[in-house]
Design a protein around this motif. Structure first.
Motif, PDB file in Angstrom:
ATOM      1  N   ASP A   1      12.657   4.898   7.565  1.00  0.00           N
ATOM      2  CA  ASP A   1      11.610   4.460   8.356  1.00  0.00           C
ATOM      3  C   ASP A   1      10.221   5.606   8.482  1.00  0.00           C
ATOM      4  O   ASP A   1       9.212   5.486   9.172  1.00  0.00           O
ATOM      5  N   ARG A   2      10.691   6.790   7.723  1.00  0.00           N
ATOM      6  CA  ARG A   2       9.660   7.966   7.644  1.00  0.00           C
ATOM      7  C   ARG A   2       9.073   8.218   6.454  1.00  0.00           C
ATOM      8  O   ARG A   2       7.877   8.861   6.356  1.00  0.00           O
ATOM      9  N   GLU A   3       9.823   7.797   5.429  1.00  0.00           N
ATOM     10  CA  GLU A   3       9.415   7.815   4.091  1.00  0.00           C
ATOM     11  C   GLU A   3       8.332   6.778   3.540  1.00  0.00           C
ATOM     12  O   GLU A   3       8.611   5.602   3.946  1.00  0.00           O
ATOM     13  N   HIS A   4       7.406   7.115   2.789  1.00  0.00           N
ATOM     14  CA  HIS A   4       6.249   6.259   2.400  1.00  0.00           C
ATOM     15  C   HIS A   4       6.472   5.885   1.014  1.00  0.00           C
ATOM     16  O   HIS A   4       6.766   6.841   0.241  1.00  0.00           O
ATOM     17  N   ALA A   5       5.776   4.878   0.832  1.00  0.00           N
ATOM     18  CA  ALA A   5       5.954   4.286  -0.634  1.00  0.00           C
ATOM     19  C   ALA A   5       5.204   5.182  -1.657  1.00  0.00           C
ATOM     20  O   ALA A   5       5.895   5.559  -2.742  1.00  0.00           O
TER      21      ALA A   5
ATOM     22  N   ARG B   1      15.604   0.560  -7.310  1.00  0.00           N
ATOM     23  CA  ARG B   1      16.347   1.534  -7.390  1.00  0.00           C
ATOM     24  C   ARG B   1      15.703   2.932  -6.687  1.00  0.00           C
ATOM     25  O   ARG B   1      16.296   3.818  -6.130  1.00  0.00           O
ATOM     26  N   ASP B   2      14.196   2.848  -6.672  1.00  0.00           N
ATOM     27  CA  ASP B   2      13.490   4.133  -5.894  1.00  0.00           C
ATOM     28  C   ASP B   2      13.846   4.044  -4.536  1.00  0.00           C
ATOM     29  O   ASP B   2      14.228   5.274  -3.943  1.00  0.00           O
ATOM     30  N   VAL B   3      14.102   3.003  -3.977  1.00  0.00           N
ATOM     31  CA  VAL B   3      14.643   2.793  -2.567  1.00  0.00           C
ATOM     32  C   VAL B   3      15.963   3.286  -2.187  1.00  0.00           C
ATOM     33  O   VAL B   3      16.185   4.044  -1.340  1.00  0.00           O
ATOM     34  N   LEU B   4      16.660   2.713  -3.177  1.00  0.00           N
ATOM     35  CA  LEU B   4      18.221   3.079  -3.114  1.00  0.00           C
ATOM     36  C   LEU B   4      18.440   4.588  -3.449  1.00  0.00           C
ATOM     37  O   LEU B   4      19.249   5.173  -2.434  1.00  0.00           O
ATOM     38  N   ASN B   5      17.762   5.349  -4.125  1.00  0.00           N
ATOM     39  CA  ASN B   5      17.625   6.629  -4.547  1.00  0.00           C
ATOM     40  C   ASN B   5      17.297   7.508  -3.416  1.00  0.00           C
ATOM     41  O   ASN B   5      17.949   8.630  -2.980  1.00  0.00           O
ATOM     42  N   ALA B   6      16.358   7.006  -2.696  1.00  0.00           N
ATOM     43  CA  ALA B   6      15.814   7.833  -1.458  1.00  0.00           C
ATOM     44  C   ALA B   6      16.788   7.883  -0.317  1.00  0.00           C
ATOM     45  O   ALA B   6      17.316   8.697   0.463  1.00  0.00           O
ATOM     46  N   ILE B   7      17.265   6.449  -0.206  1.00  0.00           N
ATOM     47  CA  ILE B   7      18.512   6.435   0.915  1.00  0.00           C
ATOM     48  C   ILE B   7      19.587   7.118   0.561  1.00  0.00           C
ATOM     49  O   ILE B   7      20.306   7.975   1.536  1.00  0.00           O
ATOM     50  N   GLY B   8      20.052   7.161  -0.713  1.00  0.00           N
ATOM     51  CA  GLY B   8      21.363   7.606  -1.054  1.00  0.00           C
ATOM     52  C   GLY B   8      21.050   9.302  -1.102  1.00  0.00           C
ATOM     53  O   GLY B   8      22.082   9.966  -0.793  1.00  0.00           O
ATOM     54  N   ALA B   9      19.787   9.675  -1.007  1.00  0.00           N
ATOM     55  CA  ALA B   9      19.564  11.395  -0.843  1.00  0.00           C
ATOM     56  C   ALA B   9      19.459  11.593   0.484  1.00  0.00           C
ATOM     57  O   ALA B   9      19.273  12.694   0.838  1.00  0.00           O
ATOM     58  N   GLY B  10      19.668  10.737   1.654  1.00  0.00           N
ATOM     59  CA  GLY B  10      19.812  10.883   3.012  1.00  0.00           C
ATOM     60  C   GLY B  10      18.437  10.807   3.598  1.00  0.00           C
ATOM     61  O   GLY B  10      18.014  11.274   4.720  1.00  0.00           O
ATOM     62  N   LEU B  11      17.198  10.231   2.841  1.00  0.00           N
ATOM     63  CA  LEU B  11      15.804  10.142   3.455  1.00  0.00           C
ATOM     64  C   LEU B  11      15.895   9.000   4.271  1.00  0.00           C
ATOM     65  O   LEU B  11      16.510   7.936   4.211  1.00  0.00           O
TER      66      LEU B  11
ATOM     67  N   GLY C   1       0.835  -1.093  -0.026  1.00  0.00           N
ATOM     68  CA  GLY C   1      -0.091  -0.020  -0.127  1.00  0.00           C
ATOM     69  C   GLY C   1       0.882   1.197  -0.002  1.00  0.00           C
ATOM     70  O   GLY C   1       2.076   1.201   0.346  1.00  0.00           O
ATOM     71  N   PRO C   2       0.480   2.499  -0.284  1.00  0.00           N
ATOM     72  CA  PRO C   2       1.125   3.619  -0.283  1.00  0.00           C
ATOM     73  C   PRO C   2       1.423   3.926   0.823  1.00  0.00           C
ATOM     74  O   PRO C   2       2.597   4.787   1.125  1.00  0.00           O
ATOM     75  N   ALA C   3       0.993   3.500   2.157  1.00  0.00           N
ATOM     76  CA  ALA C   3       1.505   3.996   3.392  1.00  0.00           C
ATOM     77  C   ALA C   3       2.696   3.033   3.878  1.00  0.00           C
ATOM     78  O   ALA C   3       3.160   3.208   4.852  1.00  0.00           O
ATOM     79  N   HIS C   4       3.011   2.092   3.260  1.00  0.00           N
ATOM     80  CA  HIS C   4       4.165   1.409   3.766  1.00  0.00           C
ATOM     81  C   HIS C   4       5.373   2.230   3.684  1.00  0.00           C
ATOM     82  O   HIS C   4       5.665   2.952   2.735  1.00  0.00           O
ATOM     83  N   THR C   5       6.249   1.893   4.604  1.00  0.00           N
ATOM     84  CA  THR C   5       7.568   2.776   4.688  1.00  0.00           C
ATOM     85  C   THR C   5       8.420   2.138   3.815  1.00  0.00           C
ATOM     86  O   THR C   5       8.198   0.950   3.342  1.00  0.00           O
ATOM     87  N   LEU C   6       9.595   2.873   3.295  1.00  0.00           N
ATOM     88  CA  LEU C   6      10.500   2.315   2.338  1.00  0.00           C
ATOM     89  C   LEU C   6      11.177   1.144   3.039  1.00  0.00           C
ATOM     90  O   LEU C   6      11.423   0.194   2.385  1.00  0.00           O
ATOM     91  N   ARG C   7      11.390   1.140   4.231  1.00  0.00           N
ATOM     92  CA  ARG C   7      11.926   0.131   5.131  1.00  0.00           C
ATOM     93  C   ARG C   7      11.140  -1.077   4.995  1.00  0.00           C
ATOM     94  O   ARG C   7      11.602  -2.333   4.720  1.00  0.00           O
TER      95      ARG C   7
END
Length: 130
Positions: free
Chosen positions: A64-68, A51-61, A15-21
């Motif tokens: 546990d707070r970022e949602h799908a 790749r979306d997850v990797l880019n978010a983490i690489g950008a310092g996001l 779902g859209p509310a899942h965190t990236l983790r």
């Protein structure tokens, strides 16, 4: 060979509310590189890739707070089960992505990746004499 012959019919959906983790854990556990994001509020469909997850983490996001929903591609190219693998590979090359969501009409029926296509083609290529 057709997309229906190569696609995985067991699709990881989140779902859209899942965190990236959470998404990354599910993708890792299933050993897949993408999750289909279903949004029941908008009847929308998107895709979240490794790749979306990797880019978010690489950008310092913070995963546990970022949602799908904030990282989901909603401009999805859909394949039909009756497409040839050549058509699917061409769509992937043109769009520069590695996964295609497969729909039969309005129904989600699978997902096909570059790896799935290579797995189908590799035995054929190996059998061709050099």
């Amino acid at each position: 060979m057709l997309v229906r012959d190569a696609m995985s019919t067991v699709v990881l959906t989140i779902g859209p509310a899942h965190t990236l983790r959470q998404a990354a854990r599910l993708m890792s556990a299933r050993q897949v590189g993408a999750a289909v994001v279903l949004d029941p509020d908008t009847c929308g469909l998107g895709i979240l890739t490794e790749r979306d997850v990797l880019n978010a983490i690489g950008a310092g996001l913070d995963p546990d707070r970022e949602h799908a929903h904030a990282h989901t591609t909603t401009d999805v190219v859909f394949a039909a089960p009756q497409w040839t693998l050549e058509e699917a590979a061409g769509a992937m090359l043109h769009g520069r992505f590695r996964h295609l969501v497969v729909c039969d009409g309005a129904e989600l029926v699978g997902i096909v990746s570059v790896r799935d296509i290579v797995d189908c083609w590799a035995p054929v290529q190996a059998a061709v004499p050099a």
